[in-house]
Design an enzyme around this catalytic site. Structure first.
Site, PDB file in Angstrom:
ATOM      1  N   GLY A 153     -13.941   5.918   5.621  1.00  0.00           N
ATOM      2  CA  GLY A 153     -13.072   7.056   5.929  1.00  0.00           C
ATOM      3  C   GLY A 153     -13.293   7.471   7.375  1.00  0.00           C
ATOM      4  O   GLY A 153     -14.304   7.142   7.991  1.00  0.00           O
TER       5      GLY A 153
ATOM      6  N   GLU B 233       0.861  -1.193   0.000  1.00  0.00           N
ATOM      7  CA  GLU B 233       0.000   0.000   0.000  1.00  0.00           C
ATOM      8  C   GLU B 233       0.889   1.231   0.000  1.00  0.00           C
ATOM      9  O   GLU B 233       1.856   1.295   0.765  1.00  0.00           O
ATOM     10  CB  GLU B 233      -0.893   0.002   1.248  1.00  0.00           C
ATOM     11  CG  GLU B 233      -1.799   1.223   1.329  1.00  0.00           C
ATOM     12  CD  GLU B 233      -2.430   1.402   2.693  1.00  0.00           C
ATOM     13  OE1 GLU B 233      -3.461   0.781   2.958  1.00  0.00           O
ATOM     14  OE2 GLU B 233      -1.874   2.198   3.493  1.00  0.00           O
TER      15      GLU B 233
HETATM   16  P1  FAD Z   1     -17.580   0.897   8.141  1.00  0.00           P
HETATM   17  O1  FAD Z   1     -17.489  -0.494   7.610  1.00  0.00           O
HETATM   18  O2  FAD Z   1     -18.611   1.779   7.594  1.00  0.00           O
HETATM   19  O3  FAD Z   1     -17.559   0.845   9.698  1.00  0.00           O
HETATM   20  C1  FAD Z   1     -17.417   2.036  10.475  1.00  0.00           C
HETATM   21  C2  FAD Z   1     -18.051   1.828  11.838  1.00  0.00           C
HETATM   22  O4  FAD Z   1     -19.468   1.799  11.723  1.00  0.00           O
HETATM   23  C3  FAD Z   1     -17.681   0.516  12.533  1.00  0.00           C
HETATM   24  O5  FAD Z   1     -17.615   0.754  13.912  1.00  0.00           O
HETATM   25  C4  FAD Z   1     -18.838  -0.422  12.200  1.00  0.00           C
HETATM   26  O6  FAD Z   1     -19.023  -1.410  13.194  1.00  0.00           O
HETATM   27  C5  FAD Z   1     -20.000   0.559  12.165  1.00  0.00           C
HETATM   28  N1  FAD Z   1     -21.033   0.214  11.168  1.00  0.00           N
HETATM   29  C6  FAD Z   1     -20.846  -0.330   9.950  1.00  0.00           C
HETATM   30  N2  FAD Z   1     -22.035  -0.436   9.299  1.00  0.00           N
HETATM   31  C7  FAD Z   1     -22.970   0.075  10.131  1.00  0.00           C
HETATM   32  C8  FAD Z   1     -24.376   0.270  10.027  1.00  0.00           C
HETATM   33  N3  FAD Z   1     -25.064  -0.089   8.934  1.00  0.00           N
HETATM   34  N4  FAD Z   1     -25.038   0.834  11.088  1.00  0.00           N
HETATM   35  C9  FAD Z   1     -24.374   1.210  12.203  1.00  0.00           C
HETATM   36  N5  FAD Z   1     -23.022   1.043  12.351  1.00  0.00           N
HETATM   37  C10 FAD Z   1     -22.340   0.488  11.326  1.00  0.00           C
HETATM   38  N6  FAD Z   1      -9.209   5.724   5.483  1.00  0.00           N
HETATM   39  C11 FAD Z   1      -9.075   6.706   4.540  1.00  0.00           C
HETATM   40  O7  FAD Z   1      -9.563   7.822   4.748  1.00  0.00           O
HETATM   41  N7  FAD Z   1      -8.405   6.451   3.378  1.00  0.00           N
HETATM   42  C12 FAD Z   1      -7.873   5.254   3.081  1.00  0.00           C
HETATM   43  O8  FAD Z   1      -7.274   5.079   2.027  1.00  0.00           O
HETATM   44  C13 FAD Z   1      -7.998   4.199   4.046  1.00  0.00           C
HETATM   45  N8  FAD Z   1      -7.504   2.952   3.810  1.00  0.00           N
HETATM   46  C14 FAD Z   1      -7.713   1.940   4.718  1.00  0.00           C
HETATM   47  C15 FAD Z   1      -7.279   0.643   4.411  1.00  0.00           C
HETATM   48  C16 FAD Z   1      -7.488  -0.408   5.304  1.00  0.00           C
HETATM   49  C17 FAD Z   1      -7.023  -1.798   4.975  1.00  0.00           C
HETATM   50  C18 FAD Z   1      -8.138  -0.142   6.559  1.00  0.00           C
HETATM   51  C19 FAD Z   1      -8.346  -1.251   7.550  1.00  0.00           C
HETATM   52  C20 FAD Z   1      -8.576   1.145   6.857  1.00  0.00           C
HETATM   53  C21 FAD Z   1      -8.380   2.195   5.945  1.00  0.00           C
HETATM   54  N9  FAD Z   1      -8.836   3.493   6.201  1.00  0.00           N
HETATM   55  C22 FAD Z   1      -8.700   4.487   5.265  1.00  0.00           C
HETATM   56  C23 FAD Z   1      -9.438   3.821   7.503  1.00  0.00           C
HETATM   57  C24 FAD Z   1     -10.970   3.645   7.514  1.00  0.00           C
HETATM   58  O9  FAD Z   1     -11.568   4.566   6.635  1.00  0.00           O
HETATM   59  C25 FAD Z   1     -11.433   3.865   8.953  1.00  0.00           C
HETATM   60  O10 FAD Z   1     -11.008   2.799   9.759  1.00  0.00           O
HETATM   61  C26 FAD Z   1     -12.902   4.168   9.144  1.00  0.00           C
HETATM   62  O11 FAD Z   1     -13.075   4.658  10.475  1.00  0.00           O
HETATM   63  C27 FAD Z   1     -13.831   2.970   8.991  1.00  0.00           C
HETATM   64  O12 FAD Z   1     -13.905   2.572   7.702  1.00  0.00           O
HETATM   65  P2  FAD Z   1     -14.730   1.235   7.291  1.00  0.00           P
HETATM   66  O13 FAD Z   1     -14.750   1.180   5.819  1.00  0.00           O
HETATM   67  O14 FAD Z   1     -14.240   0.080   8.040  1.00  0.00           O
HETATM   68  O15 FAD Z   1     -16.181   1.685   7.822  1.00  0.00           O
END
Ligand code: FAD
Length: 318
Positions: free
Chosen positions: A126, A19
């Site tokens: 994000g 990455e």
């Molecule tokens: P989600 O899957 O939406 O989860 C976020 C939170 O909401 C969790 O606590 C989950 O339990 C909860 N949740 C999920 N769905 C629901 C629902 N329907 N109702 C209520 N609660 C819910 N960030 C960046 O800005 N740019 C990047 O390039 C980036 N790359 C990353 C790469 C990897 C491999 C990882 C692990 C993280 C990366 N991140 C990046 C960070 C990421 O954006 C954050 O960790 C963010 O806080 C959560 O993203 P997510 O897609 O897991 O969110």
């Protein structure tokens, strides 16, 4: 080629991937190539490029009042992906986030990616902006990654936001999503986080990339928990070597990750910055070797622009 096709074609062999972060605005592509050139001999089939949304900065005006400005410090994700594909002939996976995007913005971004022949994305929510305290979705944007995954799946089925578009071109995105072996920091518990992860897979996620972890047991337990929940897609471990002592505090604070006692002792006991780095590298090599032995689909390294460190690890493992 789709990321999941690479895993299938590897027939149980553990692939390697990296990455990279776009350079700070004002920097050049050279920074990316300087990071990736020394890593290409390990033949990564794909490289991920992170996405960084706008941030607020506050500057003091002559009057003494603060001025709030919105800036993007690391633009260029899509351009970097295209440049990587062009230079190395491998796939690039842009990270796509909900933050800062309306659904229309997302649709247009996906059209750009499709035209560039970029057919893999990592779909994420994000984080919250620095001064927001919590994640705030755009009006008419997505609140959770699952909603973004749904929109991408819709476009894979030729369904666009504009209902006037009949028989729209179908996209063919392979969608990766994030998983948290030690749970996402906002989640009240691991079980609920896992149920939401399953929703992302049901919505069209084809593989999972994990948050970094420093204890392999945490990853193996996470995979077992996913399988028990009925999540059967490939789960790629994300790995980051520690290279500085202060990371013992900063990483748990930023990512809510636990550090194994032995790792902490090794780093605390290291007398010089060089010895700290060596201890971090050694730990990551041991982690990588065990994960590879257990046949994980791919070892995915967060390079943070430090190809020397990642090279040392890859040389020891591959
Ligand atoms: P989600 O899957 O939406 O989860 C976020 C939170 O909401 C969790 O606590 C989950 O339990 C909860 N949740 C999920 N769905 C629901 C629902 N329907 N109702 C209520 N609660 C819910 N960030 C960046 O800005 N740019 C990047 O390039 C980036 N790359 C990353 C790469 C990897 C491999 C990882 C692990 C993280 C990366 N991140 C990046 C960070 C990421 O954006 C954050 O960790 C963010 O806080 C959560 O993203 P997510 O897609 O897991 O969110």
């Amino acid at each position: 080629m789709k990321i999941t096709d690479y895993f299938e074609a590897a027939k149980g062999e553990t692939l390697i991937s990296f990455e990279v972060l776009p350079p700070l605005k004002g920097g050049s592509m050279k920074a990316i190539f300087d990071t990736l050139d020394p890593l290409m001999e390990f033949k990564p089939p794909f490289v991920d490029v992170t996405y960084h949304r706008e941030e607020y900065i506050y500057t003091v005006r002559e009057s003494g009042y603060y001025e709030k400005t919105s800036i993007r410090k690391r633009p260029g994700t899509v351009g970097i992906c295209a440049a990587i594909m062009h230079r190395y002939g491998i796939d690039a996976v842009p990270h796509l986030i909900c933050g800062g995007f309306t659904k229309q913005d997302t649709e247009n971004a996906l059209i750009d990616l499709n035209f560039l022949d970029i057919n893999n994305v990592l779909a994420l929510r994000g984080d919250a902006r620095k001064f927001d305290g919590k994640f705030i979705k755009e009006p008419n944007g997505h609140a959770y990654a699952v909603d973004l995954v749904e929109q991408i799946t819709d476009m894979n089925n030729g369904k666009y936001m504009d209902s006037g578009i009949q028989d729209g071109a179908k996209m063919d995105f392979c969608i990766g999503v994030a998983g948290y072996p030690e749970k996402h920091f906002e989640s009240p518990n691991f079980e609920l986080d896992l149920r939401y992860l399953k929703e992302k897979i049901k919505a069209g996620g084809s593989y999972i990339v994990t948050q970094m972890f420093f204890d392999n047991k945490v990853y193996f337990d996470f995979v077992d928990a996913c399988r028990a929940e009925g999540i059967n897609v490939p789960i790629v471990p994300g790995l980051k070597p520690l290279t500085k002592k202060y990371q013992l505090q900063s990483i748990p604070r930023m990512f809510y990750i636990n550090m194994p006692d032995q790792l902490v002792k090794n780093l605390m006991g290291a007398k010089t910055p060089k010895a700290v780095k060596e201890a971090g590298i050694e730990w990551c090599i041991a982690q990588s070797k065990e994960l590879k032995e257990k046949g994980v689909p791919c070892l995915h390294y967060y390079t943070m622009g430090d190809s020397d460190t990642i090279r040392k690890i890859a040389e020891a493992v591959y």
